[in-house]
Write an enzyme that holds these catalytic residues in place. Sequence first.
Site, PDB file in Angstrom:
ATOM      1  N   HIS A 183       0.784  -1.244   0.000  1.00 19.01           N
ATOM      2  CA  HIS A 183       0.000   0.000   0.000  1.00 19.01           C
ATOM      3  C   HIS A 183       0.817   1.296   0.000  1.00 19.01           C
ATOM      4  CE1 HIS A 183      -0.492   0.787   4.610  1.00 19.01           C
ATOM      5  NE2 HIS A 183       0.673   0.242   4.354  1.00 19.01           N
ATOM      6  N   HIS A 184       2.128   1.215   0.280  1.00 21.98           N
ATOM      7  CA  HIS A 184       2.952   2.433   0.165  1.00 21.98           C
ATOM      8  C   HIS A 184       3.478   2.629  -1.261  1.00 21.98           C
ATOM      9  CE1 HIS A 184       2.852   3.219   4.388  1.00 21.98           C
ATOM     10  NE2 HIS A 184       3.465   2.103   4.719  1.00 21.98           N
ATOM     11  N   ALA A 185       3.440   1.571  -2.076  1.00 21.08           N
ATOM     12  CA  ALA A 185       4.038   1.674  -3.417  1.00 21.08           C
ATOM     13  C   ALA A 185       3.257   2.681  -4.254  1.00 21.08           C
ATOM     14  CB  ALA A 185       4.056   0.310  -4.090  1.00 21.08           C
TER      15      ALA A 185
END
Length: 725
Positions: free
Chosen positions: A231-233
């Site tokens: 989810h940070h990508a």
Amino acid sequence: MPYSMDTVLPDAPNAPTNTERPPTSDGSNSHSARGNNKLTERSGNVNQQSRSDAGGYVSLNAGQIKEVTKKKTQYKPNSLLYTSKKTGLCYDVRMRYHATVDEGDMHPEDPRRIYFIYKALAEDGLIDDEDDVMSEQLRVQPVLAKFRAREVTKAEACLVHSEAHWKFIESTSRMPLRELQDHTRDGDSVYFNNESFFCGKLSCGGAIEACRHVVEGTLKNAIAVIRPPGHHAEPCNAMGFCLFNNVAVATKVMLKNYPEKVKKVLILDWDVHHGNGTQSAFYNNPDVLYISIHRYSNGTFYPPGTAGNVDKCGEGVGEGKNVNIPWSVGAMGDGDYIYVFQRIVMPIAMEFQPDLVIVSAGFDAAAGDSIGGCYVTPPGYAHMTAMLKTLANGNIVVCLEGGYNLLAIAHSALAVTKVLLGEPPGILKSTFPSNAAVETCQQVMLYQAKYWSSMSIKTLLPELVRSKTMDQSRLHDVIRIYQSKTLADKHNMFELAVMRAKERQSKSFVDQVLSSPDYQEKETLVLIIHDPPQVSAQPSDDRFINLHDAFLLDSGSAYVDWAIAKGYGVIDANVPQFLSGLSEPFDVQTHAQQLCCYIWDNYIGLSDAKKVVIIGIGKAAGGATYLMGARAECRNIVTGLLLFYGDVDLRAVVPPVQGDGLVEWYWENSQVYCSRDHNVWQQKKLRKKYGGLKQAKSHCIADMLREEFDRVTEWLEERIKSPSL
Ligand SMILES: [Zn+2]
């Protein structure tokens, strides 16, 4: 025997052929294991699981699946299955190949994370392992349908990511060690080895497969135990342990491939960190509602910056389809999460009516996760899952994101999986929300009211009050002036100057630090550092309170009266929680810390005091705790700290030099009161760095100050009599 046959799901019709990399026969993956992969789990379940991973998967057609399911049902008359559809589990041992290249570097995004979850599911009897000792005849609970991950295709990944991003991650599979180390060092919290690209593709493909099975109806729902997380990508950038944004890519693939079945997707992200990458991917997309519950702490929690703030609601046609629920502090627990689920997540989700729910399920808000610093329990996660299951006809897919305490993620994922299977969630120990949660909830509702009819602002502050024009008369400023006048009248207390930069001048700093007239000559000094007092009021209608129905709960003033009556010198410092007239961010904790040091350096340290006791109230108490580590000489004359943290985040004392005895000293010389329902009481072991913890009888600090008054003032007098170091 037919009843021992596993239900195995068919591979995707168009899925690319997997690059087979079965583990070595001992299941240790040693040919590619580096760093964290060299682990001590070479016996027991991992072998069983590796064998079945390597050879247990068979492709069946839909008719065969029905046949298997029918046979199983025939042989299990006691089965509680109410639908022939199963809950799916995506697990693939090959995702463990992604590891740090540096030997001995214990990175929190540890390859064992997925194995621990798998093991917990297996030990609970939820996985049909060939060597499972539990007799099929005795099994009454439904078990999971396992399926393997596949590699995401470039075309799929590039629905979210740029081609340059794909190419960069691809290039890591051929990079020499040195270059991998350089990228690991220079990147934003990511690491690479030559298997990272492969594992990233599997993780992303696993999320897609889980969604596909649920959308096509071959599974009731599913959990994808995948890594690396996603989810940070960002579309163009790997960060925060994430390479490809698994959930975002899966969402795009479902919207594209199943336009009739999947028109709207809800992504609920309960990872303790904000899913900046997922937000970016759908910020202007009206078909994807992204809701994230995360620690924010004024933009200081990872990922740093303001992307996770409450005012980020989407843009263009996507405006209103982004809901950030940013915790202002840590230590949030079940009561807080359930509170915002019931007030924000579920009402908005019901109004949105998604066709598919995907959970970005990081378990780093779990109790025991030192990165997250929160206290969500397995039943807490189970209840959230149970609520989400009521949406989208039960079409829900849970995808693993973060979570770094191996046991905590295993227990949490197990609890979630059981709810997916149909079991009721367990009992919650606490459902009491903290003040911080209620405040955050109100802020979110204020911003979201524009977009969702369920987010009524009727009972909230009108927009008008938030505007700067009203700043001149915020009550916390008015009350400080009143306090100052009262202390001047009663005890001749006067203001001590605090120098601050011109641009930091605010009405909220008026009369911030007061002292008794002769404090410099007193042998004993009492420093009281406190939040503004609480006000209790009965709203008269939707917007107003009558002043005659509002009461100032200034229980702290009794402590000033006590100290003066005893003949001690007193310094009273007020820590505002908001600065009137200033729009820039204001961090209460940092301010309390700086103020304590300032008072020490400029006043207490220069006085004749031989004994000092410190009383801290509310968030301001954190300043006193900080002071003990920041000014080592304090311990020469401070003989007691009485801190009322109430239900705010506890601060640990931080020794300037490890092993200098500060932690022990703090524990012996402090009384730290926390509210009855503070999350700290759920910890198995109370840590000394938090001081001498005491459980108060009440929730509210004003009540606490009053109830404990006799006991704690007696203790303070003992401390004052005791010899200093
Ligand atoms: Zn996280």
